[in-house]
Design a protein around this motif. Structure first.
Motif, PDB file in Angstrom:
ATOM      1  N   MET A 135      10.357 -17.122  60.023  1.00 29.87           N
ATOM      2  CA  MET A 135      10.042 -18.394  60.348  1.00 29.87           C
ATOM      3  C   MET A 135       9.121 -19.066  59.510  1.00 29.87           C
ATOM      4  SD  MET A 135       7.914 -17.854  63.653  1.00 29.87           S
ATOM      5  CE  MET A 135       6.232 -17.045  63.613  1.00 29.87           C
ATOM      6  N   THR A 136       9.113 -20.533  59.628  1.00 29.32           N
ATOM      7  CA  THR A 136       8.293 -21.456  58.915  1.00 29.32           C
ATOM      8  C   THR A 136       8.041 -22.768  59.884  1.00 29.32           C
ATOM      9  OG1 THR A 136       7.455 -22.580  56.771  1.00 29.32           O
ATOM     10  CG2 THR A 136       9.780 -22.767  57.577  1.00 29.32           C
ATOM     11  N   PRO A 137       6.999 -23.369  59.676  1.00 27.50           N
ATOM     12  CA  PRO A 137       6.819 -24.574  60.564  1.00 27.50           C
ATOM     13  C   PRO A 137       8.005 -25.594  60.228  1.00 27.50           C
ATOM     14  CG  PRO A 137       5.051 -24.231  59.252  1.00 27.50           C
ATOM     15  CD  PRO A 137       5.668 -23.097  58.924  1.00 27.50           C
ATOM     16  N   GLY A 138       8.737 -26.217  61.029  1.00 29.28           N
ATOM     17  CA  GLY A 138       9.633 -27.432  60.829  1.00 29.28           C
ATOM     18  C   GLY A 138       9.438 -28.714  61.638  1.00 29.28           C
ATOM     19  N   VAL A 139       9.294 -29.852  60.825  1.00 27.51           N
ATOM     20  CA  VAL A 139       9.305 -31.096  61.633  1.00 27.51           C
ATOM     21  C   VAL A 139      10.718 -31.580  61.819  1.00 27.51           C
ATOM     22  CG1 VAL A 139       9.207 -32.148  59.183  1.00 27.51           C
ATOM     23  CG2 VAL A 139       8.099 -33.325  61.217  1.00 27.51           C
ATOM     24  N   ALA A 140      10.757 -31.781  63.167  1.00 27.26           N
ATOM     25  CA  ALA A 140      12.033 -32.635  63.453  1.00 27.26           C
ATOM     26  C   ALA A 140      11.775 -34.390  63.229  1.00 27.26           C
ATOM     27  CB  ALA A 140      12.284 -32.490  64.906  1.00 27.26           C
ATOM     28  N   THR A 141      10.556 -34.997  63.627  1.00 30.50           N
ATOM     29  CA  THR A 141      10.448 -36.227  63.563  1.00 30.50           C
ATOM     30  C   THR A 141       8.989 -36.520  63.436  1.00 30.50           C
ATOM     31  OG1 THR A 141      12.142 -36.772  65.179  1.00 30.50           O
ATOM     32  CG2 THR A 141      10.535 -38.630  64.655  1.00 30.50           C
ATOM     33  N   ALA A 142       8.675 -37.195  62.469  1.00 32.33           N
ATOM     34  CA  ALA A 142       7.421 -37.958  62.010  1.00 32.33           C
ATOM     35  C   ALA A 142       7.332 -39.126  62.833  1.00 32.33           C
ATOM     36  CB  ALA A 142       7.165 -38.220  60.593  1.00 32.33           C
ATOM     37  N   SER A 143       6.048 -39.473  63.495  1.00 31.32           N
ATOM     38  CA  SER A 143       6.091 -40.759  64.218  1.00 31.32           C
ATOM     39  C   SER A 143       5.820 -41.793  63.314  1.00 31.32           C
ATOM     40  CB  SER A 143       5.246 -40.655  65.509  1.00 31.32           C
ATOM     41  OG  SER A 143       5.583 -40.037  66.466  1.00 31.32           O
ATOM     42  N   GLY A 144       5.037 -41.697  62.229  1.00 33.75           N
ATOM     43  CA  GLY A 144       4.361 -42.727  61.472  1.00 33.75           C
ATOM     44  C   GLY A 144       5.280 -43.739  60.606  1.00 33.75           C
ATOM     45  N   GLY A 145       4.679 -44.918  60.586  1.00 33.15           N
ATOM     46  CA  GLY A 145       5.353 -46.242  60.146  1.00 33.15           C
ATOM     47  C   GLY A 145       4.776 -47.344  60.578  1.00 33.15           C
ATOM     48  N   PRO A 146       5.516 -48.432  60.532  1.00 28.20           N
ATOM     49  CA  PRO A 146       4.716 -49.941  60.650  1.00 28.20           C
ATOM     50  C   PRO A 146       4.324 -50.111  62.076  1.00 28.20           C
ATOM     51  CG  PRO A 146       7.179 -50.067  60.175  1.00 28.20           C
ATOM     52  CD  PRO A 146       6.823 -48.770  59.789  1.00 28.20           C
ATOM     53  N   ARG A 147       3.190 -50.509  62.365  1.00 27.17           N
ATOM     54  CA  ARG A 147       2.676 -50.780  63.582  1.00 27.17           C
ATOM     55  C   ARG A 147       3.454 -52.044  64.236  1.00 27.17           C
ATOM     56  NH1 ARG A 147      -2.473 -49.798  66.172  1.00 27.17           N
ATOM     57  NH2 ARG A 147      -3.122 -49.049  63.901  1.00 27.17           N
ATOM     58  N   ARG A 148       4.047 -51.843  65.463  1.00 29.71           N
ATOM     59  CA  ARG A 148       4.640 -52.797  66.037  1.00 29.71           C
ATOM     60  C   ARG A 148       4.148 -53.391  67.412  1.00 29.71           C
ATOM     61  NH1 ARG A 148       9.331 -48.857  68.874  1.00 29.71           N
ATOM     62  NH2 ARG A 148       9.189 -47.922  66.826  1.00 29.71           N
ATOM     63  N   ASP A 149       4.487 -54.672  67.600  1.00 28.91           N
ATOM     64  CA  ASP A 149       3.973 -55.116  69.146  1.00 28.91           C
ATOM     65  C   ASP A 149       5.076 -54.950  70.046  1.00 28.91           C
ATOM     66  OD1 ASP A 149       5.542 -57.122  68.705  1.00 28.91           O
ATOM     67  OD2 ASP A 149       3.941 -58.761  68.399  1.00 28.91           O
ATOM     68  N   ALA A 150       4.777 -55.527  71.171  1.00 26.88           N
ATOM     69  CA  ALA A 150       5.664 -55.430  72.282  1.00 26.88           C
ATOM     70  C   ALA A 150       7.070 -56.175  72.090  1.00 26.88           C
ATOM     71  CB  ALA A 150       5.193 -55.978  73.848  1.00 26.88           C
ATOM     72  N   ASP A 151       7.220 -57.231  71.079  1.00 25.03           N
ATOM     73  CA  ASP A 151       8.424 -57.789  70.668  1.00 25.03           C
ATOM     74  C   ASP A 151       8.798 -57.316  69.555  1.00 25.03           C
ATOM     75  OD1 ASP A 151       8.456 -59.603  72.781  1.00 25.03           O
ATOM     76  OD2 ASP A 151       7.021 -60.896  71.779  1.00 25.03           O
ATOM     77  N   ALA A 152       8.600 -55.896  69.246  1.00 28.08           N
ATOM     78  CA  ALA A 152       9.013 -55.222  67.968  1.00 28.08           C
ATOM     79  C   ALA A 152       8.859 -55.736  66.720  1.00 28.08           C
ATOM     80  CB  ALA A 152      10.581 -54.890  68.195  1.00 28.08           C
ATOM     81  N   ARG A 153       7.610 -56.721  66.626  1.00 31.53           N
ATOM     82  CA  ARG A 153       7.464 -57.359  65.573  1.00 31.53           C
ATOM     83  C   ARG A 153       6.345 -56.560  64.598  1.00 31.53           C
ATOM     84  NH1 ARG A 153       5.233 -63.034  67.873  1.00 31.53           N
ATOM     85  NH2 ARG A 153       4.015 -61.476  69.035  1.00 31.53           N
ATOM     86  N   VAL A 154       6.711 -56.353  63.373  1.00 37.04           N
ATOM     87  CA  VAL A 154       5.933 -55.732  62.487  1.00 37.04           C
ATOM     88  C   VAL A 154       4.361 -56.637  62.362  1.00 37.04           C
ATOM     89  CG1 VAL A 154       5.311 -54.631  60.248  1.00 37.04           C
ATOM     90  CG2 VAL A 154       7.751 -54.353  61.396  1.00 37.04           C
ATOM     91  N   LEU A 155       3.246 -55.600  62.527  1.00 38.15           N
ATOM     92  CA  LEU A 155       1.927 -56.145  62.549  1.00 38.15           C
ATOM     93  C   LEU A 155       1.133 -55.989  61.095  1.00 38.15           C
ATOM     94  CD1 LEU A 155       0.788 -55.319  66.182  1.00 38.15           C
ATOM     95  CD2 LEU A 155       1.878 -57.473  65.320  1.00 38.15           C
ATOM     96  N   ARG A 156       0.444 -57.135  60.882  1.00 42.34           N
ATOM     97  CA  ARG A 156      -0.449 -57.123  59.699  1.00 42.34           C
ATOM     98  C   ARG A 156      -1.685 -56.050  60.192  1.00 42.34           C
ATOM     99  NH1 ARG A 156       0.808 -62.827  58.617  1.00 42.34           N
ATOM    100  NH2 ARG A 156       2.442 -62.792  56.646  1.00 42.34           N
ATOM    101  N   PRO A 157      -2.640 -55.672  59.050  1.00 43.55           N
ATOM    102  CA  PRO A 157      -3.631 -55.020  59.492  1.00 43.55           C
ATOM    103  C   PRO A 157      -4.785 -55.899  60.116  1.00 43.55           C
ATOM    104  CG  PRO A 157      -3.109 -54.253  57.381  1.00 43.55           C
ATOM    105  CD  PRO A 157      -2.144 -55.518  57.667  1.00 43.55           C
ATOM    106  N   GLY A 158      -5.582 -55.373  61.167  1.00 37.70           N
ATOM    107  CA  GLY A 158      -6.336 -56.252  61.720  1.00 37.70           C
ATOM    108  C   GLY A 158      -7.068 -56.007  63.007  1.00 37.70           C
ATOM    109  N   GLY A 159      -7.931 -54.882  62.932  1.00 31.00           N
ATOM    110  CA  GLY A 159      -8.396 -54.142  64.050  1.00 31.00           C
ATOM    111  C   GLY A 159      -7.678 -52.992  64.407  1.00 31.00           C
ATOM    112  N   GLY A 160      -8.215 -52.243  65.491  1.00 34.05           N
ATOM    113  CA  GLY A 160      -7.553 -51.165  66.132  1.00 34.05           C
ATOM    114  C   GLY A 160      -6.011 -51.299  66.488  1.00 34.05           C
TER     115      GLY A 160
END
Length: 483
Positions: A402-427
C-alpha cells in the motif's frame, strides 16, 4: 467538434460541476459551450459512489464551519447549505433519483463526523442506478444527458491554454483544438470546472504533506490553478486533500483504492511495524493515519507499507471496489485473481509472508505477536484500536503493498458565495475578477475535512450557482482583448 467563436458562457471542464453549470446557464437563457481537454466527460463523478451530502437544521452552518476549521468564508457555506435543498429536485428533473440512504446499513461508516456540531442532522443520498450500473456512472449519465438534451455543444480533446482578459475582466479563453490554437469569446463569463491538481506530481509535491499518488481522474492536473493564477486569482485550501491507502500496479494509469471488509487485518509500514489505529478513520481520511505518528514510537512510518489480512478478510469482498477507478480493471470479488497474479502475497506463517513481501522477518514476527497480545487482552495499548475490531489474524496470511493515495485535492481559486473567483486581498480574498467563476473541485469549499458525498454536492450546488450567475451577468463585446 470545433468550438464556436463566441458564446455567452464558456464552461471549462465536463464533469459534474461543468455539466451542472452548463445546464444552469442554458436554462437561464445563455448560449453555452463546454470545452473538455480529455476525450470523454465525467471526471471523478464516474469513479465515485454516487453519494450526495445533505444537512438541515439550526446547526448546519456550524457543522460545515467545523469541518472547514474556519477556513471557508461563512457566506460561502451559507450558499452551499441553501443549495443542498435543491439537489434532489435537480437530479429528478434530469430523470434520476437520489433518495436518502439508511445509515445503519453502512456498518458504522455513517455519519462521517457524528460528534461535530449538528452531526445529528446529517443525512446522505445516493443515486439510484439502472440495473447493472454503478451509482457514480449513473449520476454522470443523467448529468451528461441533461446537457445533450439541451443541445449544449461539448468540444472534447480541447484544452484551455490561457484565459483572455481585457478591461472588462475575463472575456474568454485560448483553446487548442486539432493542433491549432484559437480563441473563444465569452460575453458573460467563463466557468472553471476543470478539477484540482491531484494528478499533477509537481503540484502534489509542492502543496500536499505526503508523497501521494492519484487514485482518480487523471485529467485533474492543475489547469484550474494555473489559469486562475494567470488571471490574478487568490488561492485557497491548497494543503487540503482526501484519499485512501492504495495499491500501485505498473501499467495502470491510477492507483487502486484499498478497503478491507472484515476486521481481521492490520497495517504495517515499510519496516513491518504497525503505525496507527487501522479502523478509526473516516473513509476519506484513512490516508491521514500516515501523519498521525508520535516521535517516541519506533515507526516512521515508511512507505510503501503493507495491509496484512487473513482468509476471512480475503473472502469478505474485493479490496478494491468501494469506489471505481479509471483503470478499466474489474477486481475479483474474492481477491483470488489478484493472488494468482502476484499482486497479493501469501504465507502460511509470518516467516513465509516476510519472505514473500521482503519485510524483515524478526520485525514482522514481533508485530504480529504484539497484535495477538492486544487481541487477547482486548486492549490496544499502542494505538487505541476499538476492542470490537480486535479479532485474531488466522493463517494463512495475505498482504498487499500500500501507498498513500489522493482522491481529491481541494486547492484552487478562492470563490465567493456567487461562485465568483476572487483576487487576493486579506484572509477572505479581495474583489471578484469580472467574468470568472469556479465550481466543484476547481477550488473546493472543503477547507480541511469533508463529508461523505461532499465533493459531488459541491460540484452540483456551485456548478448551478456559477452557471446561473454567469448567465445573468451583463454581456459585453469582446474587443481589444489581450492574453
Amino acid at each position: 467538434m470545433n468550438p464556436p467563436v463566441e458564446v455567452d458562457v464558456l464552461v471549462v471542464g465536463f464533469g459534474a460541476a461543468g455539466a451542472a453549470a452548463a445546464i444552469a446557464a442554458h436554462d437561464a437563457g445563455a448560449h453555452v459551450c463546454v470545452v473538455e481537454k480529455t476525450s470523454s466527460g465525467g471526471g471523478n463523478c464516474v469513479h465515485s459512489g454516487g453519494f450526495l451530502f445533505d444537512i438541515d437544521g439550526p446547526r448546519a452552518l456550524d457543522h460545515l464551519d467545523a469541518l472547514c476549521f474556519g477556513k471557508t468564508d461563512r457566506a460561502v457555506l451559507e450558499a452551499y447549505a441553501r443549495g443542498l435543498a435543491d439537489v434532489p429536485e435537480f437530479v429528478q428533473s434530469l430523470g434520476g433519483s437520489a433518495p436518502h440512504v439508511d445509515m445503519e446499513a453502512f456498518g458504522g461508516m455513517l455519519p462521517s463526523w457524528p460528534h461535530f456540531p449538528g452531526g445529528g442532522d446529517v443525512r446522505y443520498r445516493q443515486f439510484v442506478p439502472a440495473p447493472g450500473e454503478r451509482p457514480g456512472p449513473g449520476l454522470w449519465r443523467v448529468l451528461e444527458a441533461g446537457a445533450r438534451e439541451r443541445g449544449i455543444p461539448v468540444a472534447f480533446d480541447t484544452p484551455v491554454v490561457d484565459l483572455v482578459t481585457g478591461d472588462s475582466g475575463v472575456d474568454g479563453a485560448i483553446v487548442e483544438c486539432e493542433g491549432e490554437r484559437t480563441s473563444i469569446g465569452a460575453r458573460r463569463g467563463v466557468v472553471l470546472a476543470s478539477g484540482s491538481f491531484e494528478a499533477d506530481p509537481e503540484l502534489r509535491d509542492a502543496y500536499l504533506p505526503l508523497p501521494l499518488t492519484s487514485v482518480g481522474h487523471q485529467g485533474n492536473t492543475g489547469d484550474t490553478v494555473r489559469l486562475a493564477q494567470g488571471a490574478g486569482a487568490s488561492l485557497w485550501h491548497m494543503s487540503a486533500f482526501f484519499g485512501w491507502l492504495s495499491f500501485v500496479q505498473p501499467g495502470f494509469p491510477a492507483a487502486f483504492t484499498l478497503d478491507v471488509h472484515a476486521p481481521s487485518f492490520i497495517h504495517v509500514d515499510g519496516d513491518g511495524r504497525r503505525f496507527a489505529d487501522e479502523t478509526g478513520w473516516e473513509v476519506h481520511d484513512r490516508v491521514r493515519a500516515l501523519t498521525a505518528y508520535l516521535p517516541r514510537r519506533a515507526n516512521r512510518p515508511r512507505m510503501p507499507g503493507w495491509i496484512i489480512f487473513d482468509e476471512a478478510a480475503r473472502a469478505a469482498g474485493p479490496l478494491h471496489g468501494v469506489v471505481g477507478s479509471p483503470n478499466g480493471y474489474d477486481w475479483s470479488p474474492d481477491n483470488s485473481a489478484e493472488i494468482a497474479s502476484g499482486w497479493i502475497k501469501r504465507g502460511d506463517d509470518s516467516a513465509e509472508l516476510a519472505a514473500a513481501t521482503g519485510l524483515d522477518p524478526a520485525i514482522l514476527k514481533d508485530t504480529l505477536a504484539g497484535y495477538v497480545a492486544a487481541v487477547s487482552r482486548r486492549t490496544d495499548y499502542e494505538f487505541g484500536r476499538s476492542p470490537a475490531t480486535l479479532v485474531p489474524l488466522l493463517p494463512p496470511l495475505y498482504a498487499i503493498q500500500m501507498t498513500p493515495g489522493v482522491a481529491t485535492a481541494s486547492g484552487g481559486p478562492r470563490r465567493d458565495a456567487d461562485a465568483r473567483v476572487l483576487r487576493p486581498g486579506g484572509g477572505a480574498g479581495g474583489d471578484p475578477i469580472p467574468g470568472l467563476f469556479a465550481a466543484g473541485a476547481a477550488g473546493s469549499i472543503w477547507g480541511h475535512l469533508t463529508e461523505h458525498g461532499g465533493g459531488l454536492t459541491d460540484a452540483i450546488v456551485f456548478g448551478r450557482i456559477a452557471g446561473e450567475r454567469a448567465a445573468s451577468r451583463a454581456g459585453h463585446l469582446v474587443t481589444n482583448a489581450t492574453t
